[in-house]
Every structure is written in structure tokens, then in C-alpha cells.
Scaffold this motif. Structure first.
Motif, PDB file in Angstrom:
ATOM      1  N   ASN A  23       0.707  -1.160  -0.029  1.00  0.00           N
ATOM      2  CA  ASN A  23       0.176   0.052  -0.154  1.00  0.00           C
ATOM      3  C   ASN A  23       0.868   1.177  -0.113  1.00  0.00           C
ATOM      4  OD1 ASN A  23      -2.238  -1.526   0.083  1.00  0.00           O
ATOM      5  ND2 ASN A  23      -2.317  -1.340   2.246  1.00  0.00           N
ATOM      6  N   LEU A  24       2.355   1.203   0.188  1.00  0.00           N
ATOM      7  CA  LEU A  24       3.065   2.334  -0.148  1.00  0.00           C
ATOM      8  C   LEU A  24       2.836   3.046  -1.155  1.00  0.00           C
ATOM      9  CD1 LEU A  24       5.461   3.819   1.246  1.00  0.00           C
ATOM     10  CD2 LEU A  24       6.985   2.292  -0.011  1.00  0.00           C
ATOM     11  N   LYS A  25       2.330   2.448  -2.212  1.00  0.00           N
ATOM     12  CA  LYS A  25       2.178   2.719  -3.699  1.00  0.00           C
ATOM     13  C   LYS A  25       1.069   4.038  -3.633  1.00  0.00           C
ATOM     14  CE  LYS A  25      -0.069   0.624  -6.652  1.00  0.00           C
ATOM     15  NZ  LYS A  25      -0.588  -0.177  -7.951  1.00  0.00           N
ATOM     16  N   ASN A  26       0.050   3.507  -2.661  1.00  0.00           N
ATOM     17  CA  ASN A  26      -1.211   4.677  -2.438  1.00  0.00           C
ATOM     18  C   ASN A  26      -0.621   5.828  -2.045  1.00  0.00           C
ATOM     19  OD1 ASN A  26      -2.590   2.415  -3.377  1.00  0.00           O
ATOM     20  ND2 ASN A  26      -3.454   1.803  -1.258  1.00  0.00           N
ATOM     21  N   LEU A  27       0.426   5.778  -0.851  1.00  0.00           N
ATOM     22  CA  LEU A  27       0.899   7.046  -0.270  1.00  0.00           C
ATOM     23  C   LEU A  27       1.504   7.791  -1.393  1.00  0.00           C
ATOM     24  CD1 LEU A  27       2.387   5.877   3.103  1.00  0.00           C
ATOM     25  CD2 LEU A  27       0.570   7.132   2.835  1.00  0.00           C
ATOM     26  N   VAL A  28       2.262   7.360  -2.118  1.00  0.00           N
ATOM     27  CA  VAL A  28       3.105   8.283  -3.119  1.00  0.00           C
ATOM     28  C   VAL A  28       2.359   8.682  -4.536  1.00  0.00           C
ATOM     29  CG1 VAL A  28       5.090   7.873  -4.737  1.00  0.00           C
ATOM     30  CG2 VAL A  28       5.129   6.813  -2.537  1.00  0.00           C
ATOM     31  N   GLU A  29       1.288   7.844  -4.694  1.00  0.00           N
ATOM     32  CA  GLU A  29       0.338   8.081  -5.881  1.00  0.00           C
ATOM     33  C   GLU A  29      -0.800   8.599  -5.694  1.00  0.00           C
ATOM     34  OE1 GLU A  29      -0.089   4.641  -8.447  1.00  0.00           O
ATOM     35  OE2 GLU A  29       2.175   4.620  -8.908  1.00  0.00           O
ATOM     36  N   LEU A  97      -0.604   5.583   8.477  1.00  0.00           N
ATOM     37  CA  LEU A  97      -0.462   4.246   8.756  1.00  0.00           C
ATOM     38  C   LEU A  97      -1.723   3.476   8.953  1.00  0.00           C
ATOM     39  CD1 LEU A  97       2.681   4.215  11.203  1.00  0.00           C
ATOM     40  CD2 LEU A  97       2.593   3.946   8.605  1.00  0.00           C
ATOM     41  N   ALA A  98      -2.475   4.089   9.626  1.00  0.00           N
ATOM     42  CA  ALA A  98      -3.969   3.365   9.977  1.00  0.00           C
ATOM     43  C   ALA A  98      -4.489   3.009   8.640  1.00  0.00           C
ATOM     44  CB  ALA A  98      -4.674   4.157  10.722  1.00  0.00           C
ATOM     45  N   LEU A 149      -5.253   4.087  17.575  1.00  0.00           N
ATOM     46  CA  LEU A 149      -4.367   4.387  18.962  1.00  0.00           C
ATOM     47  C   LEU A 149      -2.790   4.485  18.996  1.00  0.00           C
ATOM     48  CD1 LEU A 149      -6.315   1.919  21.519  1.00  0.00           C
ATOM     49  CD2 LEU A 149      -6.773   4.481  20.857  1.00  0.00           C
ATOM     50  N   GLY A 150      -2.415   3.607  18.049  1.00  0.00           N
ATOM     51  CA  GLY A 150      -0.672   3.792  17.990  1.00  0.00           C
ATOM     52  C   GLY A 150      -0.146   2.654  16.937  1.00  0.00           C
ATOM     53  N   PHE A 151       1.064   2.455  16.985  1.00  0.00           N
ATOM     54  CA  PHE A 151       1.587   1.515  16.403  1.00  0.00           C
ATOM     55  C   PHE A 151       2.774   0.991  16.873  1.00  0.00           C
ATOM     56  CE2 PHE A 151       3.191   5.730  15.083  1.00  0.00           C
ATOM     57  CZ  PHE A 151       4.605   5.625  15.145  1.00  0.00           C
ATOM     58  N   GLY A 152       3.437  -0.169  16.405  1.00  0.00           N
ATOM     59  CA  GLY A 152       4.373  -0.857  16.895  1.00  0.00           C
ATOM     60  C   GLY A 152       4.978  -1.942  16.402  1.00  0.00           C
ATOM     61  N   VAL A 153       5.802  -2.729  16.910  1.00  0.00           N
ATOM     62  CA  VAL A 153       6.428  -4.014  16.149  1.00  0.00           C
ATOM     63  C   VAL A 153       5.924  -5.167  16.907  1.00  0.00           C
ATOM     64  CG1 VAL A 153       8.609  -4.973  15.492  1.00  0.00           C
ATOM     65  CG2 VAL A 153       8.295  -2.693  15.450  1.00  0.00           C
ATOM     66  N   ALA A 154       5.302  -6.085  15.876  1.00  0.00           N
ATOM     67  CA  ALA A 154       4.898  -7.453  16.350  1.00  0.00           C
ATOM     68  C   ALA A 154       6.267  -8.314  17.105  1.00  0.00           C
ATOM     69  CB  ALA A 154       4.383  -8.298  15.372  1.00  0.00           C
ATOM     70  N   ALA A 155       5.873  -8.659  18.488  1.00  0.00           N
ATOM     71  CA  ALA A 155       6.916  -9.305  19.172  1.00  0.00           C
ATOM     72  C   ALA A 155       6.543 -11.036  18.643  1.00  0.00           C
ATOM     73  CB  ALA A 155       6.886  -9.116  20.487  1.00  0.00           C
ATOM     74  N   LYS A 156       5.679 -11.525  18.374  1.00  0.00           N
ATOM     75  CA  LYS A 156       5.156 -12.862  18.169  1.00  0.00           C
ATOM     76  C   LYS A 156       4.391 -12.770  16.956  1.00  0.00           C
ATOM     77  CE  LYS A 156       6.896 -14.358  22.152  1.00  0.00           C
ATOM     78  NZ  LYS A 156       7.846 -15.162  22.091  1.00  0.00           N
ATOM     79  N   SER A 157       4.540 -13.884  16.225  1.00  0.00           N
ATOM     80  CA  SER A 157       3.496 -14.123  15.015  1.00  0.00           C
ATOM     81  C   SER A 157       2.295 -14.297  15.485  1.00  0.00           C
ATOM     82  CB  SER A 157       4.092 -15.431  14.144  1.00  0.00           C
ATOM     83  OG  SER A 157       4.061 -16.452  14.929  1.00  0.00           O
TER      84      SER A 157
END
Length: 187
Positions: A23-29, A97-98, A149-157
Motif C-alpha cells: 500500500n506504499l504505492k497509495n501514499l506516493v500516488e 499508517l492506519a 491508537l498507535g503503532f508498534g512492532v510484532a513481538a510474536k507471530s
């Protein structure tokens, strides 16, 4: 204020790709309907005083009339470069991001405040979680009413979360909307 060079662009896009995926393409375009032109413009990334801004090209053109030392902000500040040269996303990037999130986590109502105070997300706090999350993926955290509410990194799958004990950490906290109050002077 200047455009990003090749290395800066790749670092910013790698960090954004971690959260939004293809979806990065959506941000740029994404078309921009700001400004006097009848044809839609584009959004772009600009660097000003070690902060990365996401703004429309028409806004950038109008901001060239302002001297660099006098320009405080331009568009949405999505992140900043540290003194060590690392790029960190800021909470202001949460709306971007959301809207384009690849992996999402929903919190139970009684656990929202804990996350908003800067704590990691525990398994007991999970309401729902998207499938196919791998440890290390960027995750956007929502409440059960789909408010980011926010963002983070997944510690577990996702698979490991099912077997995890209730006090196990699922998402490592990186940013939340409580920062608007906690770090009022820095933002």
C-alpha cells in the motif's frame, strides 16, 4: 526544506513499507486536490531540520516563498532522523499508517489506557489480530471501535500468539496518541 536524497528515500520507504506493505504505492500516488490548479497534484516527502514531512506539491511550491530558518512545519510530520542517522516514525504518521495498514491489532476496552501510557501490548489485551503477522512486522493498534491508537512492532507471530501465556508481550510499543499529552513540548 529540500527533497530527500536516494539513501534518505530508501530508509523512509523501508520503514513505511514495514507498516503498509504494498500500500506504499497509495501514499506516493495519492492525488492531492489542494491549491489553485484544477488538475490534482501529488504528495511528496520533504526534509526540514531532520524531520520528514508528507505534503502536497502545491503546498511545497507555495512554501518556497518562506525562508528556511523561518519555516517551522510543512504538511504532516511523519518522522525524524536521530543524531545517529536512524529514522523513527512519529505519532503524527498514525493517520497515514492506519489508512493503509497491512497488519492490525485491536485492543480490549480495559487495555486501551495501558497502551496509551506507553506500555507494550500483552496477549490478555488482544481483542482481535489479523492473520499472517510475522515477528518483526509493523502493526497498527486500534481500539474495538476501529479508532487508531498507535503503532508498534510484532513481538510474536499470529500463530505464536495463540499458544502464548496471557502475560506474554505481543506488540512492542513504538508510538501512541497519548504522546500528544506526554510529549507536548517536543512535538
Amino acid at each position: 526544506m529540500r527533497p530527500l536524497d536516494e539513501t534518505e528515500t530508501s530508509v523512509v520507504f523501508e520503514k513505511l513499507f514495514k507498516f503498509v506493505g504494498n500500500n506504499l504505492k497509495n501514499l506516493v500516488e495519492n492525488p492531492s486536490h489542494e491549491g489553485p490548479d484544477s488538475t490534482p497534484g501529488r504528495y511528496c516527502f520533504r526534509l526540514n531540520k531532520n524531520k520528514i514531512y508528507y505534503c502536497s506539491e502545491s503546498l511545497v511550491k507555495r512554501a518556497t516563498n518562506i525562508a528556511r530558518p523561518n519555516l517551522v512545519s510543512l504538511g504532516t510530520c511523519i518522522g525524524k532522523y536521530t543524531h545517529g542517522g536512524n529514522f523513527h516514525l512519529t505519532v503524527q504518521a498514525l493517520n497515514l499508517l492506519a489508512a493503509n495498514a497491512k497488519h492490525k491489532v485491536w485492543l480490549k476496552p480495559q487495555s486501551e489506557m495501558s497502551f496509551l501510557y506507553g506500555n507494550h501490548v500483552l496477549k490478555s489485551a488482544l481483542g482481535r489480530i489479523t492473520e499472517n503477522i510475522v515477528a518483526g512486522d509493523g502493526v497498527v493498534v486500534f481500539n474495538m471501535a476501529d479508532v487508531p491508537l498507535g503503532f508498534g512492532v510484532a513481538a510474536k507471530s499470529t500463530q505464536d500468539c495463540r499458544k502464548l501465556d496471557p502475560n506474554g508481550i505481543v506488540v512492542l510499543h513504538q508510538g501512541d496518541i497519548g504522546e500528544y499529552l506526554r510529549m507536548e513540548d517536543e512535538l
